[in-house]
Design a protein around this motif. Structure first.
Motif, PDB file in Angstrom:
ATOM      1  N   THR A 120     -28.949  -2.560  -6.841  1.00 15.88           N
ATOM      2  CA  THR A 120     -28.676  -3.227  -5.556  1.00 15.88           C
ATOM      3  C   THR A 120     -27.460  -4.748  -4.665  1.00 15.88           C
ATOM      4  O   THR A 120     -27.094  -4.460  -3.508  1.00 15.88           O
ATOM      5  N   ILE A 121     -26.060  -4.697  -5.489  1.00 21.39           N
ATOM      6  CA  ILE A 121     -25.062  -4.640  -5.368  1.00 21.39           C
ATOM      7  C   ILE A 121     -24.313  -3.752  -4.286  1.00 21.39           C
ATOM      8  O   ILE A 121     -23.654  -2.650  -5.286  1.00 21.39           O
ATOM      9  N   GLU A 122     -24.819  -3.305  -3.264  1.00 15.60           N
ATOM     10  CA  GLU A 122     -24.217  -3.050  -2.117  1.00 15.60           C
ATOM     11  C   GLU A 122     -24.249  -1.167  -2.603  1.00 15.60           C
ATOM     12  O   GLU A 122     -23.127  -0.331  -2.761  1.00 15.60           O
ATOM     13  N   SER A 123     -25.278  -0.945  -2.867  1.00 11.79           N
ATOM     14  CA  SER A 123     -26.097   0.278  -3.136  1.00 11.79           C
ATOM     15  C   SER A 123     -24.779   1.431  -2.010  1.00 11.79           C
ATOM     16  O   SER A 123     -25.115   3.144  -2.170  1.00 11.79           O
ATOM     17  N   ASP A 124     -24.868   0.753  -1.410  1.00 11.53           N
ATOM     18  CA  ASP A 124     -24.277   2.530  -0.047  1.00 11.53           C
ATOM     19  C   ASP A 124     -23.012   2.667   0.223  1.00 11.53           C
ATOM     20  O   ASP A 124     -21.906   2.770   1.129  1.00 11.53           O
ATOM     21  N   VAL A 125     -21.787   1.507  -1.139  1.00  8.78           N
ATOM     22  CA  VAL A 125     -20.567   1.462  -1.078  1.00  8.78           C
ATOM     23  C   VAL A 125     -20.244   2.508  -2.039  1.00  8.78           C
ATOM     24  O   VAL A 125     -20.844   2.305  -3.312  1.00  8.78           O
ATOM     25  N   LYS A 126     -19.347   2.829  -1.954  1.00  8.87           N
ATOM     26  CA  LYS A 126     -18.947   4.269  -3.113  1.00  8.87           C
ATOM     27  C   LYS A 126     -17.489   3.925  -3.243  1.00  8.87           C
ATOM     28  O   LYS A 126     -16.446   3.904  -2.953  1.00  8.87           O
ATOM     29  N   TYR A 127     -17.606   3.910  -5.023  1.00  6.90           N
ATOM     30  CA  TYR A 127     -16.214   3.602  -5.826  1.00  6.90           C
ATOM     31  C   TYR A 127     -15.914   5.036  -6.689  1.00  6.90           C
ATOM     32  O   TYR A 127     -15.918   5.808  -6.586  1.00  6.90           O
ATOM     33  N   TYR A 128     -14.275   4.447  -5.983  1.00  7.59           N
ATOM     34  CA  TYR A 128     -13.820   5.448  -6.810  1.00  7.59           C
ATOM     35  C   TYR A 128     -12.302   5.050  -8.299  1.00  7.59           C
ATOM     36  O   TYR A 128     -12.161   3.566  -7.687  1.00  7.59           O
ATOM     37  N   THR A 129     -12.330   5.863  -8.995  1.00  6.73           N
ATOM     38  CA  THR A 129     -11.138   5.024 -10.429  1.00  6.73           C
ATOM     39  C   THR A 129      -9.395   5.446  -9.728  1.00  6.73           C
ATOM     40  O   THR A 129      -9.712   6.274  -8.618  1.00  6.73           O
ATOM     41  N   LEU A 130      -8.866   4.655 -10.028  1.00  7.54           N
ATOM     42  CA  LEU A 130      -7.326   4.909  -9.990  1.00  7.54           C
ATOM     43  C   LEU A 130      -7.329   7.132 -10.296  1.00  7.54           C
ATOM     44  O   LEU A 130      -6.533   7.447  -9.404  1.00  7.54           O
ATOM     45  N   ASP A 131      -8.083   7.415 -11.624  1.00  7.90           N
ATOM     46  CA  ASP A 131      -7.215   8.411 -11.689  1.00  7.90           C
ATOM     47  C   ASP A 131      -8.256   9.510 -10.352  1.00  7.90           C
ATOM     48  O   ASP A 131      -7.896  10.658 -10.312  1.00  7.90           O
ATOM     49  N   GLU A 132      -9.378   9.469  -9.747  1.00  7.06           N
ATOM     50  CA  GLU A 132      -9.863  10.236  -8.647  1.00  7.06           C
ATOM     51  C   GLU A 132      -8.563  10.052  -7.335  1.00  7.06           C
ATOM     52  O   GLU A 132      -9.022  10.432  -6.722  1.00  7.06           O
ATOM     53  N   ILE A 133      -8.551   8.392  -7.355  1.00 15.86           N
ATOM     54  CA  ILE A 133      -7.519   8.630  -6.416  1.00 15.86           C
ATOM     55  C   ILE A 133      -6.310   9.265  -6.562  1.00 15.86           C
ATOM     56  O   ILE A 133      -5.715  10.010  -5.248  1.00 15.86           O
ATOM     57  N   ARG A 134      -5.550   8.851  -7.188  1.00 15.98           N
ATOM     58  CA  ARG A 134      -4.520   9.769  -7.582  1.00 15.98           C
ATOM     59  C   ARG A 134      -3.669  11.281  -7.623  1.00 15.98           C
ATOM     60  O   ARG A 134      -2.730  11.362  -7.027  1.00 15.98           O
ATOM     61  N   VAL A 135      -4.716  11.918  -7.444  1.00 13.33           N
ATOM     62  CA  VAL A 135      -5.123  13.677  -7.010  1.00 13.33           C
ATOM     63  C   VAL A 135      -4.856  13.401  -5.837  1.00 13.33           C
ATOM     64  O   VAL A 135      -4.587  14.441  -5.532  1.00 13.33           O
ATOM     65  N   HIS A 136      -5.322  12.523  -5.068  1.00 13.13           N
ATOM     66  CA  HIS A 136      -4.907  12.461  -2.981  1.00 13.13           C
ATOM     67  C   HIS A 136      -3.649  12.339  -2.576  1.00 13.13           C
ATOM     68  O   HIS A 136      -3.620  10.789  -1.951  1.00 13.13           O
ATOM     69  N   ASN A 137      -3.009  12.772  -2.852  1.00 11.84           N
ATOM     70  CA  ASN A 137      -1.312  12.430  -2.566  1.00 11.84           C
ATOM     71  C   ASN A 137      -0.302  13.742  -2.470  1.00 11.84           C
ATOM     72  O   ASN A 137       0.636  13.266  -2.096  1.00 11.84           O
ATOM     73  N   MET A 138      -0.865  14.364  -1.316  1.00 15.69           N
ATOM     74  CA  MET A 138      -0.373  15.709  -0.980  1.00 15.69           C
ATOM     75  C   MET A 138      -0.829  15.565   0.988  1.00 15.69           C
ATOM     76  O   MET A 138      -1.075  14.568   1.431  1.00 15.69           O
ATOM     77  N   CYS A 139      -0.204  15.997   1.371  1.00 12.02           N
ATOM     78  CA  CYS A 139       0.130  15.711   3.189  1.00 12.02           C
ATOM     79  C   CYS A 139      -1.402  16.949   3.935  1.00 12.02           C
ATOM     80  O   CYS A 139      -1.313  15.852   5.122  1.00 12.02           O
ATOM     81  N   LYS A 140      -2.000  17.775   2.959  1.00 14.19           N
ATOM     82  CA  LYS A 140      -3.444  17.974   3.718  1.00 14.19           C
ATOM     83  C   LYS A 140      -4.472  17.065   3.158  1.00 14.19           C
ATOM     84  O   LYS A 140      -5.136  17.452   3.027  1.00 14.19           O
ATOM     85  N   ASP A 141      -3.717  16.089   2.087  1.00 13.40           N
ATOM     86  CA  ASP A 141      -5.421  15.133   1.325  1.00 13.40           C
ATOM     87  C   ASP A 141      -4.886  13.896   0.630  1.00 13.40           C
ATOM     88  O   ASP A 141      -3.862  14.091  -0.300  1.00 13.40           O
ATOM     89  N   ALA A 142      -4.573  13.059   1.579  1.00 11.67           N
ATOM     90  CA  ALA A 142      -3.461  11.505   1.466  1.00 11.67           C
ATOM     91  C   ALA A 142      -5.013  10.610   0.954  1.00 11.67           C
ATOM     92  O   ALA A 142      -5.696   9.943   2.270  1.00 11.67           O
ATOM     93  N   TRP A 143      -4.702   9.315   0.010  1.00 12.60           N
ATOM     94  CA  TRP A 143      -5.681   8.476  -0.009  1.00 12.60           C
ATOM     95  C   TRP A 143      -5.063   7.555  -0.245  1.00 12.60           C
ATOM     96  O   TRP A 143      -3.781   8.020  -0.965  1.00 12.60           O
ATOM     97  N   LEU A 144      -4.908   6.513  -0.406  1.00  9.59           N
ATOM     98  CA  LEU A 144      -4.155   5.252  -0.582  1.00  9.59           C
ATOM     99  C   LEU A 144      -4.879   3.554  -0.528  1.00  9.59           C
ATOM    100  O   LEU A 144      -6.653   3.579  -0.190  1.00  9.59           O
ATOM    101  N   ILE A 145      -4.406   2.622  -1.447  1.00 17.34           N
ATOM    102  CA  ILE A 145      -5.992   1.785  -1.906  1.00 17.34           C
ATOM    103  C   ILE A 145      -4.966  -0.163  -0.906  1.00 17.34           C
ATOM    104  O   ILE A 145      -3.610   0.113  -0.688  1.00 17.34           O
ATOM    105  N   VAL A 146      -5.151  -0.429  -0.397  1.00 15.25           N
ATOM    106  CA  VAL A 146      -5.429  -1.585   0.097  1.00 15.25           C
ATOM    107  C   VAL A 146      -6.390  -2.660   0.360  1.00 15.25           C
ATOM    108  O   VAL A 146      -7.544  -2.195   0.304  1.00 15.25           O
ATOM    109  N   HIS A 147      -5.685  -3.495  -0.653  1.00 19.66           N
ATOM    110  CA  HIS A 147      -6.448  -4.858  -0.900  1.00 19.66           C
ATOM    111  C   HIS A 147      -7.623  -4.125  -1.416  1.00 19.66           C
ATOM    112  O   HIS A 147      -8.935  -4.507  -1.202  1.00 19.66           O
ATOM    113  N   ASP A 148      -7.936  -3.611  -2.596  1.00 21.27           N
ATOM    114  CA  ASP A 148      -8.906  -2.557  -2.916  1.00 21.27           C
ATOM    115  C   ASP A 148      -9.970  -2.286  -2.654  1.00 21.27           C
ATOM    116  O   ASP A 148     -11.162  -1.680  -3.088  1.00 21.27           O
ATOM    117  N   LYS A 149      -9.794  -1.577  -1.217  1.00 25.22           N
ATOM    118  CA  LYS A 149     -10.542  -0.860  -0.576  1.00 25.22           C
ATOM    119  C   LYS A 149     -10.095   0.430  -0.351  1.00 25.22           C
ATOM    120  O   LYS A 149      -8.911   0.754  -0.603  1.00 25.22           O
TER     121      LYS A 149
END
Length: 156
Positions: free
Chosen positions: A28-57
């Motif tokens: 019931t706590i925001e079931s439509d929001v997807k949560y990612y771990t730091l480990d999941e985010i760290r692998v997205h660090n290339m020019c063809k796949d880049a993610w970043l975190i700003v203010h926990d988003k």
């Protein structure tokens, strides 16, 4: 006296009820929001796949790399990590903040938020921290003294 009670059956029933309540409340706590771990985010660090975190988003900025006014290298340096401090240091406009919303894909997992925030906390009285108030106060005082001395010698 002659009846046997199956303790395993009772414990299993209670455990299932507790698990159902816990699972039900977390959904019931925001079931439509997807949560990612730091480990999941760290692998997205290339020019063809880049993610970043700003203010926990979490943002997938891959399609924005070429459009970024500061160049894609700036974003790639932060890709796969928390870019909150860098984002705020640059002083992005409200338009840039609104533009960021279109790349939103989820939130940083709660467990990683607490780890992340405690790592970023700095003891302002610790001279080894590098962000102590003395790192800017002492040079400012020294500059003021040099300025006063210069003015005194030039005017004499």
């Amino acid at each position: 006296m002659g009846e046997e009670i199956d303790d395993n059956n009772i414990n299993t029933s209670i455990g299932s009820a507790i698990n159902a309540n816990v699972e039900g409340s977390s959904e019931t706590i925001e079931s439509d929001v997807k949560y990612y771990t730091l480990d999941e985010i760290r692998v997205h660090n290339m020019c063809k796949d880049a993610w970043l975190i700003v203010h926990d988003k979490v943002y997938d900025i891959t399609s924005f790399l070429e459009e970024h006014p500061g160049g894609e290298e700036v974003l790639l340096e932060q890709a796969g990590a928390d870019a909150t401090e860098s984002f705020e240091d640059v002083g992005h406009s409200t338009d840039a903040r609104e533009m960021l919303l279109q790349y939103y894909i989820g939130e940083l997992h709660m467990d990683d938020r607490t780890k992340n925030n405690t790592k970023q906390e700095v003891d302002m009285t610790d001279p080894e921290s590098g962000t102590s108030w003395t790192t800017w106060l002492i040079p400012a005082i020294a500059a003021a003294v040099v300025g006063i001395m210069y003015r005194y010698y030039v005017s004499s």
